[in-house]
Design an enzyme around this catalytic site. Structure first.
Site, PDB file in Angstrom:
ATOM      1  N   HIS A 178      19.068   7.189  25.195  1.00 38.56           N
ATOM      2  CA  HIS A 178      18.903   7.919  23.945  1.00 38.56           C
ATOM      3  C   HIS A 178      17.671   7.434  23.191  1.00 38.56           C
ATOM      4  O   HIS A 178      17.086   6.405  23.522  1.00 38.56           O
ATOM      5  CB  HIS A 178      20.133   7.747  23.066  1.00 38.56           C
ATOM      6  CG  HIS A 178      20.415   6.315  22.676  1.00 38.56           C
ATOM      7  ND1 HIS A 178      20.953   5.399  23.558  1.00 38.56           N
ATOM      8  CD2 HIS A 178      20.224   5.637  21.512  1.00 38.56           C
ATOM      9  CE1 HIS A 178      21.083   4.235  22.959  1.00 38.56           C
ATOM     10  NE2 HIS A 178      20.647   4.348  21.715  1.00 38.56           N
ATOM     11  N   ASP A 211      18.978   2.296  12.536  1.00 38.27           N
ATOM     12  CA  ASP A 211      17.765   2.311  13.358  1.00 38.27           C
ATOM     13  C   ASP A 211      16.563   1.907  12.509  1.00 38.27           C
ATOM     14  O   ASP A 211      16.269   2.523  11.486  1.00 38.27           O
ATOM     15  CB  ASP A 211      17.532   3.707  13.937  1.00 38.27           C
ATOM     16  CG  ASP A 211      18.496   4.045  15.058  1.00 38.27           C
ATOM     17  OD1 ASP A 211      19.228   3.137  15.492  1.00 38.27           O
ATOM     18  OD2 ASP A 211      18.522   5.203  15.496  1.00 38.27           O
ATOM     19  N   GLU A 266      26.551   6.380  22.574  1.00 37.08           N
ATOM     20  CA  GLU A 266      27.989   6.633  22.480  1.00 37.08           C
ATOM     21  C   GLU A 266      28.383   7.936  23.168  1.00 37.08           C
ATOM     22  O   GLU A 266      27.618   8.904  23.165  1.00 37.08           O
ATOM     23  CB  GLU A 266      28.406   6.679  21.007  1.00 37.08           C
ATOM     24  CG  GLU A 266      28.141   5.359  20.300  1.00 37.08           C
ATOM     25  CD  GLU A 266      28.228   5.444  18.788  1.00 37.08           C
ATOM     26  OE1 GLU A 266      28.395   4.383  18.149  1.00 37.08           O
ATOM     27  OE2 GLU A 266      28.119   6.565  18.239  1.00 37.08           O
ATOM     28  N   THR A 286      33.664   0.791  17.939  1.00 31.59           N
ATOM     29  CA  THR A 286      32.969   0.294  16.749  1.00 31.59           C
ATOM     30  C   THR A 286      33.907   0.262  15.540  1.00 31.59           C
ATOM     31  O   THR A 286      35.089   0.514  15.652  1.00 31.59           O
ATOM     32  CB  THR A 286      31.759   1.184  16.432  1.00 31.59           C
ATOM     33  OG1 THR A 286      32.215   2.506  16.113  1.00 31.59           O
ATOM     34  CG2 THR A 286      30.820   1.266  17.622  1.00 31.59           C
ATOM     35  N   GLU A 312      32.520  -3.854  18.536  1.00 34.93           N
ATOM     36  CA  GLU A 312      31.380  -4.326  17.748  1.00 34.93           C
ATOM     37  C   GLU A 312      31.522  -3.808  16.330  1.00 34.93           C
ATOM     38  O   GLU A 312      32.229  -2.833  16.071  1.00 34.93           O
ATOM     39  CB  GLU A 312      30.066  -3.846  18.362  1.00 34.93           C
ATOM     40  CG  GLU A 312      29.931  -2.349  18.483  1.00 34.93           C
ATOM     41  CD  GLU A 312      28.732  -1.916  19.298  1.00 34.93           C
ATOM     42  OE1 GLU A 312      27.931  -1.112  18.792  1.00 34.93           O
ATOM     43  OE2 GLU A 312      28.593  -2.379  20.455  1.00 34.93           O
ATOM     44  N   ASN A 313      30.868  -4.479  15.413  1.00 37.14           N
ATOM     45  CA  ASN A 313      30.851  -3.992  14.034  1.00 37.14           C
ATOM     46  C   ASN A 313      29.866  -2.840  13.931  1.00 37.14           C
ATOM     47  O   ASN A 313      28.796  -2.845  14.542  1.00 37.14           O
ATOM     48  CB  ASN A 313      30.497  -5.116  13.054  1.00 37.14           C
ATOM     49  CG  ASN A 313      29.287  -5.937  13.461  1.00 37.14           C
ATOM     50  OD1 ASN A 313      29.223  -6.427  14.590  1.00 37.14           O
ATOM     51  ND2 ASN A 313      28.335  -6.090  12.567  1.00 37.14           N
ATOM     52  N   LEU A 369      28.307  -1.742  11.141  1.00 35.27           N
ATOM     53  CA  LEU A 369      27.235  -2.012  10.188  1.00 35.27           C
ATOM     54  C   LEU A 369      27.047  -3.520  10.062  1.00 35.27           C
ATOM     55  O   LEU A 369      27.995  -4.294  10.261  1.00 35.27           O
ATOM     56  CB  LEU A 369      27.580  -1.426   8.811  1.00 35.27           C
ATOM     57  CG  LEU A 369      27.785   0.097   8.754  1.00 35.27           C
ATOM     58  CD1 LEU A 369      28.312   0.498   7.383  1.00 35.27           C
ATOM     59  CD2 LEU A 369      26.503   0.834   9.084  1.00 35.27           C
TER      60      LEU A 369
END
Length: 599
Positions: free
Chosen positions: A178, A186, A271, A428, A466-467, A469
């Site tokens: 991606h 990002d 994702e 997430t 995973e987190n 943020l």
């Protein structure tokens, strides 16, 4: 030759049935149709005995079965991968959860060179002092194959892996097909390869498209998965060839077990979803997002599916589906008693989500073939779309391709598909609490995590997380710890439920500030269950074994059997391995102010 017993309900995949209910499939494998646990895999190369507690079998020159009554108590049969726990330390290691740290998005430059190596070395030294287990990096398609078709450049990644190896870290590598840029968090711009974008100039339908015709070029539409539009290759072949080149160029590292995980990118932000809520197109939280299936290829696929179902007059959702920043009740599709509950709406949502499942299944099958035999685990990431979770329509999940409603599980089918490929589910938003979100968003981050984890565990696959943020506060760390071991520490060995690994987002100057890093080090220790750093995954029941070939293909009907909702497993209200609460936060704040005053 080893024999594998596959417990499955995929009747249509097998042609020959024995009188005793066993169906023989491809590759000489045997599928059991008895009523015990579906989806389980039993290997018995030596004893030729099935270890399932409700069946006794022997496979000799003829196939014989003696089924034990379902009411019989399960036998206690040791699992060869579970260490025999005798000492207190060995038992406590069963609670150990490894912690990985994501590297900066731009750690490799556009010309495939390692950026800021000296600074990275300093940061790696800090992470090593915190007993971090490993690192994660995006292996960007837009960098490694940017010059032209099958012109790969791995120099920058090769150098990075050499440096990482010096520090003794393990590696998680993401096959990132991606674009970087346009999503939450990002900070750099890495588009997909230029030569692919050149094709998009003349054929923009290679990109996801919303109802208004706006293209999203961060990932190729799944409508072109099997279209030979790229110098004679299909999109799936592009991804497959890329992974093959990675394996060939990293063969020595793969063979020695340097990579614990290969996560296969399956959509925007890596994702498995549609790009329904792109910030680059003005999306703002908690907008419901938009369906992304209006390129000509997906439109043709929908028309074909509708015609085969006997409804050639049906079209894709129109204005009634709203726009990306609408709320559910702003639309005819998602409002109470809206289109999503009609026969037409259900057909569309089933097709939309099934198309995503087929996409993931096809690419993971290719990845499994590429990395077959390597000592590693495959993984795929699912997005934590928590807003509108507590609204009956689950609108934001539906536009992303997760057909999840109060009476329909949209995530367990994904887990079932992953189970075919021996793949982990990476999820997430594990740091989030419902109370942190605005009430109008009807967020259910906590309940969503519990639903997804429970479905994956019921499908007998591992869960990583995973987190979503960047977070540096104790409340977020405590929430991650709660989700990592939902029922706390088991002082007699491995808990019934625990995650396989956590990947922390991400390495930064902010993380390494003295106060933030001190809390982070405590967090890592608590993830390790207050045990010393352990480099051997087998000691905490997470052995890395050679990747096996994917199981026989499942029918979509078998996968969709997993949509039947079940209550999630119970979660303790709080973690029993806290990094500290409000008082500790207050002390941190006072300490920080004192240091700022006195230098």
């Amino acid at each position: 030759m080893e024999t594998m017993l596959l417990l499955s309900n995929a009747r249509a995949l097998y042609k020959k049935t024995t009188p005793l209910g066993l169906e023989r499939g491809a590759f000489g494998k045997v599928s059991c149709r008895s009523s015990h646990l579906d989806g389980c895999t039993v290997r018995f190369p030596q004893s030729r005995k099935c270890s399932h507690p409700r069946c006794l079998r022997s496979l000799g020159s003829g196939i014989t079965i003696r089924a034990v009554s379902p009411e019989a108590p399960p036998a206690s049969i040791p699992n060869p991968q579970v260490p025999v726990l005798s000492t207190h330390k060995e038992k406590m290691l069963g609670n150990y959860v490894p912690v990985y740290v994501m590297l900066p998005l731009g750690v490799i430059s556009a010309d495939s060179t390692l950026e800021n190596e000296e600074e990275l070395r300093k940061q790696f030294k800090e992470l090593k002092s915190a007993d971090v287990d490993g690192l994660m990096v995006d292996v960007w398609w837009g960098i490694a194959e940017n010059k032209g078709p099958e012109q790969y450049e791995w120099g920058g990644y090769r150098r990075l892996f050499e440096v990482v190896k010096e520090f003794g870290f393990k590696m998680q590598a993401i096959m990132s097909f991606h674009q970087c840029g346009g999503n939450i968090g990002d900070t750099v711009n890495i588009p997909i390869p230029q030569w692919v974008r050149d094709i998009g100039e003349t054929n923009p339908d290679i990109y996801y498209t919303n109802r208004n015709g706006t293209r999203n070029n961060e990932y190729l539409t799944i409508g072109v998965d099997n279209q030979p539009l790229f110098a004679g290759r299909t999109a799936v072949e592009l991804y497959t060839d890329y992974m093959k080149s990675f394996r060939e160029n990293m063969a020595d590292l793969l063979e020695e077990g340097f990579f614990n995980d290969i996560e296969v990118g399956l959509g925007p932000a890596g994702e498995l979803r549609y790009p329904s809520y792109p910030q680059s197109q003005g999306w703002k939280f908690p907008g419901i997002g938009e369906f992304q299936c209006y390129d000509k290829y997906l439109k043709e696929q929908f028309k074909e599916a509708a015609t085969l179902a006997g409804y050639p007059q049906w079209e894709l959702p129109g204005e009634e589906a709203g726009e990306c920043n609408d709320w559910p009740n702003d639309t005819k599709f998602f409002k109470e008693d809206g289109t999503y509950l009609s026969e037409k709406g259900k057909f569309f949502l089933t097709w939309y989500s099934n198309t995503l499942l087929v996409h993931g299944d096809q690419i993971l099958d290719a990845a499994n073939q590429v990395f077959l035999g390597c000592p590693l685990k495959l993984a795929a990431k699912v997005s934590g779309i928590h807003w509108w979770y507590k609204d009956p329509n689950h609108a934001a999940e539906l536009t992303a391709g997760y057909y999840n409603l109060d009476d329909r599980d949209g995530y367990r089918p994904i887990a079932r598909m992953l189970s075919r490929h021996h793949a982990m589910l990476n999820f997430t938003c594990v740091e989030m609490r419902d109370s942190e979100q605005i009430p109008d968003a009807k967020s259910g981050a906590e309940e969503l995590v519990q639903q997804v984890f429970s479905g994956a565990w019921r499908e007998k696959i591992e869960v990583a997380c995973e987190n979503a943020l960047p977070r540096y506060d104790r409340q977020a760390y405590n929430q991650i710890l709660r989700n990592a071991r939902p029922n706390g520490i088991n002082r007699n060995g491995t808990p019934t439920h625990k995650i396989a690994a956590l990947t922390y987002l991400r390495l930064s100057a902010e993380l390494l500030k003295p106060q933030s890093f001190r809390i982070f080090k405590t967090f890592v220790r608590k993830m390790h269950a207050d045990q010393a750093y352990c480099p051997d995954p087998q000691k905490y029941y997470n052995a890395i074994t050679p990747l096996e070939r994917s199981k026989p293909k499942m029918s979509i009907e078998e996968i969709l059997e997993a949509t039947k909702p079940e209550k999630p497993f119970p979660w303790d209200p709080e973690t029993d391995m806290s990094v500290g609460g409000n008082l500790a936060e207050l002390i941190d704040g006072i300490t920080g102010k004192i240091k700022s005053i006195f230098g």
